[in-house]
Design a protein around this motif. Sequence first.
Motif, PDB file in Angstrom:
ATOM      1  N   SER A  48       0.864  -1.173   0.000  1.00 28.97           N
ATOM      2  CA  SER A  48       0.000   0.000   0.000  1.00 28.97           C
ATOM      3  C   SER A  48       0.901   1.224   0.000  1.00 28.97           C
ATOM      4  CB  SER A  48      -0.929  -0.019   1.216  1.00 28.97           C
ATOM      5  OG  SER A  48      -1.829  -1.112   1.124  1.00 28.97           O
ATOM      6  N   PRO A  49       0.401   2.382  -0.439  1.00 27.06           N
ATOM      7  CA  PRO A  49       1.279   3.544  -0.658  1.00 27.06           C
ATOM      8  C   PRO A  49       1.640   4.296   0.625  1.00 27.06           C
ATOM      9  CG  PRO A  49      -0.951   4.104  -1.273  1.00 27.06           C
ATOM     10  CD  PRO A  49      -0.969   2.632  -0.922  1.00 27.06           C
ATOM     11  N   VAL A  50       2.465   3.664   1.455  1.00 33.18           N
ATOM     12  CA  VAL A  50       2.889   4.261   2.722  1.00 33.18           C
ATOM     13  C   VAL A  50       4.367   4.598   2.658  1.00 33.18           C
ATOM     14  CG1 VAL A  50       3.189   3.855   5.193  1.00 33.18           C
ATOM     15  CG2 VAL A  50       1.132   3.010   4.035  1.00 33.18           C
ATOM     16  N   TRP A  51       4.695   5.869   2.815  1.00 32.31           N
ATOM     17  CA  TRP A  51       6.091   6.274   2.970  1.00 32.31           C
ATOM     18  C   TRP A  51       6.142   7.539   3.805  1.00 32.31           C
ATOM     19  CZ3 TRP A  51       3.580   6.388  -1.784  1.00 32.31           C
ATOM     20  CH2 TRP A  51       3.381   7.644  -2.357  1.00 32.31           C
ATOM     21  N   ALA A  52       7.301   7.794   4.384  1.00 34.88           N
ATOM     22  CA  ALA A  52       7.449   8.839   5.400  1.00 34.88           C
ATOM     23  C   ALA A  52       7.220  10.227   4.822  1.00 34.88           C
ATOM     24  CB  ALA A  52       8.844   8.759   6.019  1.00 34.88           C
ATOM     25  N   GLN A 108      10.696   2.698  -1.867  1.00 31.15           N
ATOM     26  CA  GLN A 108      12.101   2.295  -1.953  1.00 31.15           C
ATOM     27  C   GLN A 108      13.033   3.457  -1.626  1.00 31.15           C
ATOM     28  OE1 GLN A 108      11.727   0.821  -5.991  1.00 31.15           O
ATOM     29  NE2 GLN A 108      12.038  -1.289  -5.329  1.00 31.15           N
ATOM     30  N   ASN A 109      12.722   4.643  -2.122  1.00 30.55           N
ATOM     31  CA  ASN A 109      13.564   5.816  -1.854  1.00 30.55           C
ATOM     32  C   ASN A 109      13.587   6.159  -0.372  1.00 30.55           C
ATOM     33  OD1 ASN A 109      14.079   6.024  -4.574  1.00 30.55           O
ATOM     34  ND2 ASN A 109      12.549   7.618  -4.943  1.00 30.55           N
ATOM     35  N   LEU A 139      18.315   0.637   4.589  1.00 26.33           N
ATOM     36  CA  LEU A 139      18.689  -0.714   4.164  1.00 26.33           C
ATOM     37  C   LEU A 139      20.158  -0.783   3.743  1.00 26.33           C
ATOM     38  CD1 LEU A 139      15.561  -1.798   2.077  1.00 26.33           C
ATOM     39  CD2 LEU A 139      15.982  -2.061   4.531  1.00 26.33           C
ATOM     40  N   ASP A 140      20.698   0.338   3.262  1.00 25.46           N
ATOM     41  CA  ASP A 140      22.093   0.364   2.804  1.00 25.46           C
ATOM     42  C   ASP A 140      23.099   0.498   3.942  1.00 25.46           C
ATOM     43  OD1 ASP A 140      21.342   0.090   0.186  1.00 25.46           O
ATOM     44  OD2 ASP A 140      21.467   2.241  -0.284  1.00 25.46           O
TER      45      ASP A 140
END
Length: 801
Positions: free
Chosen positions: A148-152, A376-377, A383-384
């Motif tokens: 679902s379209p969840v990002w900070a 992802q952005n 994650l890196d």
Amino acid sequence: MTNQPSRKIPSCTWNRPIGLGWDKPYTVRYASNIDDGPWHGMPLGGFGAGCIGRSSRGDFNLWHIDGGEHIFKNVPACQFSVFESNGASSQAYALSTQAPEDGTLKACHWYPTLRGTEGTGNYHALYPRSWFVYENVFQAQLTCEQFSPVWAGNYQEPSYPVAVFLWNAHNPTDAPITLSIMLTWQNMVGWFTNAVKSPEVRVRDDGSPVYEYQPRWGESQGNYNQIVEETQQFGCVLGRVGSDTLQEGDGTWCIATPKHPQVEVFHHTRWNPVGTGEDVWQNFAQDGSLPNYIDANPAVEGEQLGAAIAIRFTLQPGENLEIPFVLAWDFPITEFAAGVNYYRRYTDFFGNSGNNAWAIASTALQEYQSWRSQIQNWQQPILDREDLPDWFKMALFNELYDLTSGGTLWSAASELDPIGQFAVLECLDYRWYESLDVRLYGSFALLMLFPELEKSVMRAFARAIPQGDDTPRIIGYYLTIKAESPIAVRKVAGATPHDLGAPNEHVWEKTNYTSYQDCNLWKDLGSDFVLQVYRDFLLTGADDVEFLTDCWDAIAQTLDYLKTFDLDGDGIPENSGAPDQTFDDWRLQGVSAYCGGLWLAALQAAIAISEVLLMHRRGNTAELAVQKSTYEAWLEQSRPIYEEKLWNGQYYKLDSESGSNVVMADQLCGQFYARLLDLPDIVSSDRALSALKTVYDACFMKFCQGEFGAANGVRPDGSPENPKATHPLEVWTGINFGLAAFLVQMGMKDKAFKLTQAVVKQIYDNGLQFRTPEAITAAGTFRASTYLRAMAIWAIYLTIK
């Protein structure tokens, strides 16, 4: 719909073989608490829009569509199925390893599990994305990515009631393969509302207030399914014959997929989801098609409706195809008490008619690639990081599940609240919102990722503090100890409320729902409020002076109120001998390390806030100066008393009057907050280090050899003071994460990770994933699932940064 190679799944997911059960999952400690069992997967849906869950065996089984209410039930007709043919042979499976237990859908073949090391695939989850990777059954390589379209930092798309299922199919063979993917869905419009409009509140055997919830499950009369088609998209809308006035539970579902020249689209708008399933399975299993049957007539009484869409395509050797399916729903109203209705946040963008599931699904089909890139952005920098272990990254993101499935509310915008009001339940068993003592730890995720929502919660508390409610109540705790309960008023004006209310009343307006204890007597809530206000100001840029101004009067009121509990005039409010703080089964007497430390830190925060307001000349500056001077006097008096009464040369005593030698794990939460907010230490660094090392040794390493995490309170040798005690011998997930953040802050990162890993391992290895409880025990039991405090894992990340 693109011919793209399969994208790599991050290495740090929580993963499990599809359909693999648990030998000895944690079980609930008290029979009255919810125990759904371990089949929980990552939730799908938007904040405050309702959500659904799909487990690692492939079944859709979690239905948090009605705000604040919990339904856990496999609906077999809601499912993906795959047909495959290589020309010589064919096969078809519904992609759940859990066949219906009631004998329905007998015609369907259910996805197999294989014994031994050769499984049939794996489930992966890294919130807000999850994946099914299917292996050793189909010749094609198939992956379904769900999100679902969840990002900070985004206050629009995370509110959408939508789930994207992105299929990637690859043909690794040297011959063509024909595939068909089918999504079936049962029309459940009208089910998700309480048939009991004014449920009676009673006290459960554990002392908590509860009320009856009867969803209108299975009431489908008047439901209908209809095809909706545009140039580039195809879908089926599941609706209900409308009434004059839209009510909770009214609205639409939609299943949809894009059209493509190389893909055939099939449909069936009226199959029987509680029959044998033959009406869709016969055609699908034969050649991957559906009969393209259309019937939009409403269901009669006792009838159930299913809808289905399928897409069929052929992959040449080596070819890939990426195909999205979308599930959307539009139930715009959340009803609290009868007649108390709120529109959900997503209605600011799609309207509040209840007929917009197709519009939401259509938007998702246009935007899903952008949405995935945004996710992802946001995640990739974390994650890196090579200094963070994979298990920590996994838990860091997956603990955010609660923002979706924690009975979350997010109301539509108003003039007073331009991005709406927000709230998450304390947990499913203690069903009231934003418990302030719990969110002292659990709100770090919201603060760091959605700071404006965090501030909206604190503004709601600021508005509630001056309010009073003289409704008399009995206190549930006394029933559990078989003692006569005093009668307490619900809310004293000037006292900080424990919570912002419950789903059956009027959240944000009618506070202090819990009656387990008399929260007007709690000695931590006022301090918790002040510290969170200053934290939210400081850690979001230290420039939102308006936010401090909005909260200041409430700060002054609650500190004055809390000071009335300083009965001996030594400057520090005393605990009463009743459980009057967040450890609400644990009696503290006199000055306590926990509440006293929070008081000292809160006074320092209030002084810092007053300085900001004076500098910006906000409010009555003469009055502000007097208040600042008062808090400075209280602080000067309190600080030496705290040391004198509690320091024993090694750690801070539990309290000043009980005579206990227990080492309390969270004894220096106030010191942690003081350092976090760049305030002066409330205790010296050497004493803080000594106390922290004692806690680590006694509560963690000597408690069951460090296997479970840190117990709340044991003797210095790790033994229990009272073997029958409840809270002292529990491992509280959020308290452990807060303690780990303190360890990082004090330069003990290795110890912090060892402690955190022990708790994460217990949760994610033992069937507690996506329902993280408040407490676990060494006996393999848990209490209070889906708990807010566990998002404190983000405090660890904050201190590491």
